[in-house]
Design an enzyme around this catalytic site. Structure first.
Site, mmCIF file in Angstrom:
data_model
loop_
_atom_site.group_PDB
_atom_site.id
_atom_site.type_symbol
_atom_site.label_atom_id
_atom_site.label_comp_id
_atom_site.label_asym_id
_atom_site.label_seq_id
_atom_site.Cartn_x
_atom_site.Cartn_y
_atom_site.Cartn_z
ATOM 1 N N CYS A 37 0.825 -1.205 0.000
ATOM 2 C CA CYS A 37 0.000 0.000 0.000
ATOM 3 C C CYS A 37 0.863 1.261 0.000
ATOM 4 C CB CYS A 37 -0.920 0.027 1.211
ATOM 5 S SG CYS A 37 -1.993 -1.398 1.305
ATOM 6 N N CYS A 107 -2.966 9.030 5.952
ATOM 7 C CA CYS A 107 -1.725 9.010 6.745
ATOM 8 C C CYS A 107 -2.035 9.237 8.217
ATOM 9 C CB CYS A 107 -0.757 10.105 6.275
ATOM 10 S SG CYS A 107 -0.216 9.905 4.580
#
Lengths: 137, 406
Positions: A37, A107
């Site tokens: 990812c 994030c």
């Protein structure tokens, strides 16, 4: 895409990079993300069992600038907090502090999960009731 | 702070050569005519300039000047070639074959063609990025009207075996189109010699201005026609209406002329610099992989994966000074890693770790030295920060780890 000043500052001078001894009972480790990812975060906390306070925090992150900044900021916030206080850190706090654009919100989610993962690991190790719930599990 | 700026992203666009700019300037104010104005000197001057540029460009690729159709760029040329052929030859068949590693201008045009009732086969490529010729031939069927294969890939620089592809297409009587945007002006490109019937390219990848491109359309044996995608005044032999971008076309012509003269020396010099860059990085850093076939590659390009380092993060360590690009998802709007590298069979993790270096006419030896130092420093720094590099160093098999995918 331009980065915010705060992301750049954490990226250039990441706080608390490193590794704690994961075999210690007082250390909890959260490892989230996947290489496929494009981001993996490892966040570790060391807890003082008598006060339930986080006395040290370290991270290592494979990822983009925002992922590194998010985890660096997380370790900064964790130090000195109790477990309960640490669990109240929300990914949107990180988004706000670092002025992350929408495409980088994941994030901050990863950083929140890394915090919760570290706390969960600590609680499991010490037979404490697990209060940490990960968003993506 | 170090203020130097080093441009190693010449596959994205090239700087316009100052000699090209000088040639263009008179066509903004001194010679403002419309090349389609047939009845006054302003128009004649513009038309002459366009004709001259058409010659310069035709010479570079060894075709007739009448076979050059000016467009706004390679994306438009790709669209015109694919959709134009599909509409023109639809009664003959509706099947088109292309590669998974093509540029989006080709892939998305094919997507549109599918919506218009066409059938498109997207072929996998070999691990080195080249087309599998047997697979290509096997994919041709009676309804196939066109094969579209890019001459050289923008991300890896891999050059396709155009001659062999041309032979297969000729054998089956199928038209061959090529997006040669990355190849024209950098390596010898001769579409007629290899049996390419339509070829898209643009000025700004060969030190010309942005906003101007061309489509080569073969006129004899076979006479190829495309249905216009832009309706209007019937310019460019009816294939592309719209007032010609005279200064842009003049610049395109000059860029083609210079490329013809300097290609051999540029490519020799750049391949040495590219090899030095690649060798030094691979010598000084562990776990660096070359993406794509090194034997069939553009002279100025190398695409490297730095294992266990994420491309966008790595670029942030030096992007104040050095411009490159990455196949990392974090650099794309889609948050997916490069489909080109994934099509090569690279794991997503290596695609996320890739950096494309594309050198150019103005790249210097000293800049390469500087870039090597910055890259080595950046990769080492990012690996210090990388938990998976630490795990790799501890001997942990990363494939055995159960990752919390998100």
């Amino acid at each position: 895409m331009a980065y915010s000043e705060k992301v750049l500052e954490h990226f250039k001078h990441p706080r608390n990079v490193g590794t704690l001894d994961k075999s210690k009972k007082t250390v909890g480790t959260g490892l989230v993300g996947a290489p496929e990812c494009g981001d993996v975060m490892r966040l570790q906390i060391e807890v003082d069992p008598s006060s339930n306070q986080i006395v040290d925090a370290k991270f290592k992150t494979f990822g983009c600038g925002s992922a590194i900044a998010s985890s660096s900021l997380a370790t900064e916030w964790l130090k000195g907090k109790t477990i309960d206080e640490a669990l109240s850190i929300d990914n949107m706090d990180i988004v706000e502090e670092l002025a992350l654009p929408p495409v980088k919100i994941h994030c901050s989610v990863l950083a929140e999960d890394a915090i919760k993962g570290a706390i969960k690991d600590y609680q499991e190790k010490n037979g404490i009731e697990i209060t940490a719930k990960l968003a993506t599990h | 702070m170090d203020n130097r700026l080093i441009y190693l992203d010449n596959n994205a666009t090239t700087p316009t050569d100052p000699r090209v700019v000088d040639t263009m300037l008179p066509y903004f104010y001194q010679h403002p005519g419309n090349a389609a104005s047939r009845n006054h000197p302003f128009g004649w001057t513009a038309e002459e300039a366009v004709d001259y540029a058409r010659e310069q460009i035709a010479n570079l690729i060894s075709v007739e000047s009448k076979e050059i159709i000016f467009t706004s760029g390679a994306t438009e040329s790709d669209n015109l070639a694919l959709k134009g052929v599909f509409e023109m030859y639809r009664r003959k068949g509706n099947h088109i074959i292309t590669l998974k590693t093509e540029h989006k201008a080709v892939l998305d045009s094919c997507g549109k063609i599918e919506k218009m009732g066409g059938e498109v086969t997207y072929l996998d490529v070999n691990y080195d990025g080249t087309v599998d010729l047997a697979k290509l031939e096997a994919a041709i069927k009676p309804s196939t009207i066109l094969v579209s294969v890019m001459w050289a890939n923008n991300e890896t620089g891999v050059i396709q075996p155009m001659k062999e592809i041309g032979e297969i297409c000729a054998k089956h009587g199928v038209l061959l189109m090529s997006d040669a945007t990355q190849a024209v002006g950098k390596i010898p490109v001769n579409p007629k010699e290899v049996g390419v019937h339509l070829m898209a390219f643009s000025a700004h990848k060969m030190y010309g201005p942005k906003g101007v491109g061309a489509l080569f359309v073969n006129r004899k044996k076979p006479r190829v026609k495309v249905t216009a995608q832009m309706d209007g005044g019937g310019h460019e032999r009816g294939m592309r209406s719209g007032t010609l971008n005279v200064p842009g076309i003049v610049g395109f012509g000059k860029a083609a002329e210079i490329a013809g003269q300097e290609m051999a020396q540029d490519s020799e010099r750049l391949s040495k610099l590219r090899d030095k860059l690649q060798k030094q990085l691979m010598d000084r850093l562990e776990e660096v992989y070359v993406n794509g076939n090194e034997g069939h590659r553009m002279p100025h390009v190398t695409n490297l994966s730095f294992k266990h380092v994420e491309g966008e993060g790595l670029m942030m360590t030096f992007n104040q000074n050095i411009a490159v690009s990455s196949g990392s998802a974090c650099t794309s709007a889609s948050l997916e890693p490069s489909y080109v590298l994934v099509a090569l069979g690279l794991g997503d993790d290596l695609a996320h770790s890739s950096i494309r270096f594309s050198l150019g006419r103005f790249t210097t030896d000293e800049e390469i030295d500087y870039a090597v130092e910055a890259l080595v420093k950046g990769v080492n720094h990012m690996r210090e920060l990388s938990p998976i590099w630490e795990m790799y160093k501890e001997g942990i098999d990363l494939d055995s780890v159960i990752w919390a995918e998100h």
